[in-house]
Design a protein around this motif. Structure first.
Motif, short mmCIF file in Angstrom:
data_model
loop_
_atom_site.label_atom_id
_atom_site.label_comp_id
_atom_site.label_asym_id
_atom_site.label_seq_id
_atom_site.Cartn_x
_atom_site.Cartn_y
_atom_site.Cartn_z
N PRO B 234 -0.53 11.22 25.40
CA PRO B 234 0.47 11.43 24.36
C PRO B 234 1.89 11.53 24.90
CG PRO B 234 -1.42 12.82 23.96
CD PRO B 234 -1.63 12.20 25.30
N ASP B 260 12.16 13.92 14.71
CA ASP B 260 11.72 15.31 14.81
C ASP B 260 11.77 15.74 16.27
OD1 ASP B 260 10.60 17.74 14.70
OD2 ASP B 260 8.67 17.11 13.89
N LEU B 262 11.34 18.51 17.66
CA LEU B 262 10.30 19.46 18.10
C LEU B 262 9.04 18.74 18.54
CD1 LEU B 262 9.96 22.64 15.94
CD2 LEU B 262 10.52 22.38 18.33
N LEU B 263 8.80 17.55 17.97
CA LEU B 263 7.58 16.85 18.34
C LEU B 263 7.58 16.51 19.83
CD1 LEU B 263 5.00 15.84 17.03
CD2 LEU B 263 5.98 13.58 17.08
N HIS B 266 6.22 19.42 21.54
CA HIS B 266 4.77 19.48 21.39
C HIS B 266 4.10 18.51 22.36
CE1 HIS B 266 4.23 22.17 18.05
NE2 HIS B 266 5.11 21.52 17.31
N LEU B 267 4.59 17.28 22.39
CA LEU B 267 3.96 16.29 23.26
C LEU B 267 4.11 16.68 24.72
CD1 LEU B 267 5.17 13.03 21.51
CD2 LEU B 267 2.92 14.06 21.38
N PHE B 270 1.77 19.61 25.34
CA PHE B 270 0.37 19.21 25.27
C PHE B 270 -0.07 18.64 26.62
CE2 PHE B 270 -3.06 16.17 24.54
CZ PHE B 270 -3.93 16.94 23.80
N PHE B 317 -6.06 22.65 26.81
CA PHE B 317 -5.54 21.71 25.81
C PHE B 317 -5.15 22.43 24.52
CE2 PHE B 317 -7.89 18.89 28.57
CZ PHE B 317 -7.04 17.82 28.67
N TRP B 320 -0.81 24.93 24.26
CA TRP B 320 0.52 24.44 24.62
C TRP B 320 1.66 25.11 23.87
CZ3 TRP B 320 -2.35 21.47 21.13
CH2 TRP B 320 -1.70 21.12 19.95
N GLY B 328 11.48 27.40 16.91
CA GLY B 328 11.65 27.07 15.51
C GLY B 328 10.46 26.34 14.93
N MET B 329 9.37 26.32 15.67
CA MET B 329 8.18 25.69 15.11
C MET B 329 7.57 26.61 14.06
SD MET B 329 5.03 26.30 17.66
CE MET B 329 4.54 27.96 18.11
N ASP B 330 6.58 26.06 13.36
CA ASP B 330 5.92 26.83 12.31
C ASP B 330 5.41 28.16 12.86
OD1 ASP B 330 4.21 27.83 10.37
OD2 ASP B 330 3.73 25.83 9.65
N PRO B 331 5.89 29.31 12.36
CA PRO B 331 5.48 30.60 12.92
C PRO B 331 3.99 30.87 12.76
CG PRO B 331 6.93 30.90 11.04
CD PRO B 331 6.93 29.46 11.33
N LEU B 333 1.76 29.06 13.74
CA LEU B 333 1.06 28.60 14.95
C LEU B 333 1.10 29.64 16.06
CD1 LEU B 333 2.11 24.85 15.28
CD2 LEU B 333 -0.08 25.76 14.57
#
Lengths: 196, 576, 93
Positions: B234, B260, B262-263, B266-267, B270, B317, B320, B328-331, B333
């Motif tokens: 990814p 986005d 933030l993605l 994430h990547l 990850f 996995f 992450w 600022g990601m979804d709290p 999570l």
């Protein structure tokens, strides 16, 4: 953990190194394309319906035609492998030739598609959908190019007769890769062409 | 057939110099090439650390030894903020990807794996050669990125978007493109390496070498290879998109264009979190080989260690987002990822306890490799325990992006890469170069390194809890940090001692390579297969493929003549 | 490690199935079902096609279990990754 071990106990696997290596390679490829598709799907879900308008402009008939080309090339590739297993060298060479031609045909159709879309003004900068469209099909196209080169090199060896007796198993490995690229397209086709 | 192979091998002297030492397909030569790339890049990363530390202790004064850097990168040894950002970025990138991975996976994985499993070479020797030369190319690209206009990448080793996605934010143009390219080449190199490690271990083990008779080093190498191969995909996809953002002008990670940012985080994570275990596990593997040898005891809980690391690898996995609690990601999570993060400390605690139980009651010999191995365990515990603070969201929100985090990950990665790597190097040096490294110098090197390392990073925890942010150019700009400047100066003195201490190692390494005491075949009385062949090891390793009769750690068996039982020697099976 | 003969099913029948599945997924788009049903349907069909290619063309059906795990684990992994990113990337923008 003591005592002697018989040879049969030692053979933990009957998969030959070449095939095992290809499968590990494909596992990492699944993660590359899987990650790519994941990003696309997430963005698409986040976009609400805003992308549907853009996705309307790709040509589903051309996409379907190209899908059939790729599925058929997968068939001829696996037929070439079957012919090699059955020691039918002439047949294997012919099937490899058809596979290479079909691979080139796919690329030709794709190039036609790109040029007609660009002529209509849809470039990678025309919005996120189009950026994804070119990035995804572009990466897939590069894999097709690589596959065509592998297959063509095998074809040349088959025509010269140097493919046998030591390297004919490469047709199987090239086939595994080729089918994998086909599977990627199986998902790309509905993602890009159908789901508007 | 074996005789025939030997006869061919007798002619191997006829291989030209280039085929024998440069473009060699011999896994032992490839491993040494990885080693030299890693050591060279480590020097580079160390010098960068020195420049950064000097700037933090005595901000905006001329750094001794930086006067040679031409303007506009630096001004007569004074480091400007842009270059400081490039230093933090490239120090991280180089140390993780160009030192940690080549040193532990590349060098020791390649050198040891076929020897340990009783194979004549890797499954795909030419792929192996390609992997090391791809890494070489990647290193050149990374180094070259310093010399292009705009300087090297300066968006952090994590390359967060949109900072990295648009050149207007950092002013770095080609530097960051080359950074992406260099990383892509590095990933390719280790994907090729990983395919080789896995295929070799699965298909080419010697007769009798069942999976549960593999030395733990091999287990750790292949676990790391699997984790790497499954996590990097990814990020490769993300890196392609990032490169398109930078070069074509798309907006995948640029919010103004519908992207986005933030993605990307994430990547990156990850991949990034599994990646730290990719670096960690082979270092632990080396420790697992060294502890039993110098305790003269079997390793404690062999299978439990294997399955703990596999579970930790699988869990890695799913942790992450603990790097992103304040992003600022979804709290929603935060809680699940806190829980998985705290869970992952359990399998590692099991491994650490197994280390201690291995030592318990053993007859310990404090050789240099053993000292380094013990030092690794000791310092890693500090790193692991502070990880629990970082992993729980409420604490992390307070200490995020402070020097506490910097100290934490240096306390995990430094012991693993350097202490563990040095342990491995002192331990296998006789097998690699046919000579012993000097023990006295080795012990001095150990004490200087360990004490100086702790002197650098223990105060850094204090600094972080005091609120000192990482990646800050000049701490004196903040009033609340001024009282702690003394700590910064102390850290820098200690860091200079740490770096100078490595000259002892460098001298020892090169001197021993040519002038060291000639090593016997099995100087440490170890059991695994690599000690059954004498230096110089021929290209195809074993004249006859050995048959394996024993597990890898059969030390001090009651009723045996010697206190070690080589894996390939058929003795009367000893019960109890 | 003898590895000479493989089982070879009738590939042309498999190919015909693949083309048939392709056809019904293309046709489904023009049928008057709700978008949700159509999208689910064409992706289920795509998954079935992928499984057929993997099982027969790539011989996964005839491989040992280790090879199947090598193929399946990454697929599961990226599905898990996608699902756990949905709350953040889709609903939290």
């Amino acid at each position: 953990m003591s005592g002697a071990t018989t040879v049969s106990e030692y053979q933990a696997t009957h998969t030959v190194p070449g095939r095992m290596g290809i499968w590990w390679f494909l596992a990492s490829e699944i993660m590359v394309f899987g990650g790519f598709l994941a990003i696309y799907i997430l963005y698409r879900m986040a976009s609400g319906g805003a992308w549907a308008e853009m996705a309307n402009h790709v040509s589903a008939p051309i996409g379907t035609f190209n899908t059939i080309i790729l599925l058929t090339s997968s068939l001829t590739m696996v037929k070439a492998f079957e012919a090699i297993d059955n020691e039918k060298r002439k047949q294997a060479t012919n099937f490899l030739l058809i596979t290479v031609i079909l691979g080139l045909a796919f690329l030709g159709v794709k190039a036609f598609e790109y040029s007609s879309e660009i002529a209509l003004g849809f470039t990678p900068l025309s919005g996120t959908f189009w950026a994804f469209y070119y990035a995804l099909t572009g990466l897939h196209g590069l894999h097709i190019v690589a596959g065509v080169i592998f297959n063509a090199s095998l074809l040349v060896m088959a025509m010269k007769g140097t493919l046998w007796p030591n390297t004919q198993h490469r047709v199987e490995y090239a086939g595994l890769y080729w089918h994998f690229v086909d599977i990627v397209w199986i998902f790309l086709f509905p993602l890009l062409y159908l789901s508007y | 057939m074996t005789e025939q192979k030997n006869a061919e091998n007798g002619h191997s002297e006829e291989l030209s110099f280039w085929r024998k030492y440069v473009f060699s397909t011999d896994h032992k030569v490839v491993g040494k090439q990885y080693l030299f790339i890693a050591l060279f890049m480590a020097i580079l990363g160390g010098v960068m650390a020195y420049y950064m530390r000097w700037q933090l202790a005595w901000p905006e004064t001329a750094v001794p030894g930086a006067g040679w850097i031409p303007e506009p990168t630096a001004f007569g040894g004074i480091i400007p903020p842009e270059f400081y950002n490039a230093l933090t970025t490239m120090h991280g990138t180089i140390m993780v990807f160009f030192v940690g991975m080549p040193f532990l996976l590349g060098a020791f994985g390649n050198f040891l794996l076929p020897l340990m499993i009783g194979a004549k070479d890797m499954a795909f020797p030419r792929l192996n050669m390609m992997s090391v030369w791809t890494l070489f190319l990647a290193s050149l690209v990374m180094i070259a990125s310093f010399f292009v206009e705009g300087g090297a990448a300066s968006a952090g080793w994590t390359g967060y978007a949109p900072l990295s996605a648009d050149p207007i934010h950092t002013g770095v143009t080609w530097g960051l493109n080359l950074w992406i390219l260099g990383l892509a080449l590095e990933f390719t190199s280790f994907l090729m390496g990983g395919i080789n490690f896995l295929t070799t271990t699965i298909t080419m083990r010697a007769p009798g070498m069942t999976m549960y008779r593999l030395p733990l080093m091999v287990w750790m190498q292949i676990t790391a290879a699997v984790i790497f191969m499954l996590s990097v995909g990814p990020l490769i996809a993300g890196a392609i998109l990032l490169l398109l953002d930078r070069t074509v002008g798309t907006g995948f990670f640029i919010p103004e264009l519908g992207g986005d940012p933030l993605l990307w985080q994430h990547l990156f994570w990850f991949f990034g979190h599994p990646e730290v275990y990719v670096v960690l596990l082979p270092g632990f593997g080396a420790i697992m080989e060294i502890l039993p040898v110098f305790s003269r005891k079997p390793i404690f809980a062999y299978k439990t260690i294997i399955w703990s690391t596999i579970i930790a690898g699988a869990l890695s996995f799913l942790v992450w987002a603990h790097h992103m609690f304040v992003s600022g990601m979804d709290p929603r999570l935060a809680m699940p990822f806190s829980i998985t993060t705290i869970l992952i400390s359990v399998p590692f605690a099991v491994v650490i306890f197994a280390f201690m139980a291995t030592l318990w009651g053993g007859s310990i010999r404090f050789t240099t490799p053993m000292l380094f191995a013990l030092g690794t365990v000791m310092t890693f515990i500090v790193g692991g325990a502070t990880g629990i603070f970082n992993g729980s969201a409420p604490v992390d929100i307070f200490i995020h992006d402070t020097h506490f985090v910097v100290a934490h990950f240096h306390f995990t990665l430094f012991p693993d890469v350097f202490l563990g790597g040095f342990a491995a190097l002192y331990f296998w040096f006789p097998k690699m170069f046919g000579r012993m490294m000097n023990e006295t110098l080795g012990k001095i090197h150990f004490w200087v390194t360990t004490i100086a390392f702790n002197a650098v990073f223990i105060p850094m925890f204090v600094l972080g809890l005091g609120g000192s942010m990482r990646r800050v150019y000049n701490p004196l700009q903040y009033d609340f940090l001024k009282p702690m400047q003394g700590i910064n100066e102390f850290i820098t003195y200690a860091a200079i001692v740490l770096l100078l201490g490595q000259f002892i190692f460098m001298f020892n390494f090169f001197w021993s390579m040519f002038k060291g005491k000639k090593a016997e075949r099995n100087p440490w009385n170890a059991t695994t297969l690599e000690w059954s062949v004498s230096y110089p090891i021929p290209h195809d390793n074993f004249a006859t493929i050995p048959t394996v009769y024993h597990g890898p750690y059969e030390y001090s068996l009651p009723g045996n003549k010697s206190d070690w039982q080589p894996q390939h020697e058929e003795n009367e099976p000893v019960s109890g | 490690m003898t590895d000479t003969k493989h089982a070879h099913p009738n590939y042309i029948v498999i190919w015909a199935w693949l083309v048939f599945l392709l056809a019904i997924s293309v046709v489904a788009v023009y049928l008057p079902f709700s978008q949700w049903i159509t999208v689910t349907f064409i992706f289920v069909v795509a998954a079935v096609k992928a499984v057929i290619v993997a099982m027969y063309f790539m011989h996964l059906k005839f491989e040992e279990s280790l090879v199947r795990y090598i193929a399946i684990i990454p697929v599961l992994l990226f599905i898990i990754m996608t699902l756990s990113l949905i709350p953040d990337t889709v609903y939290n923008r």
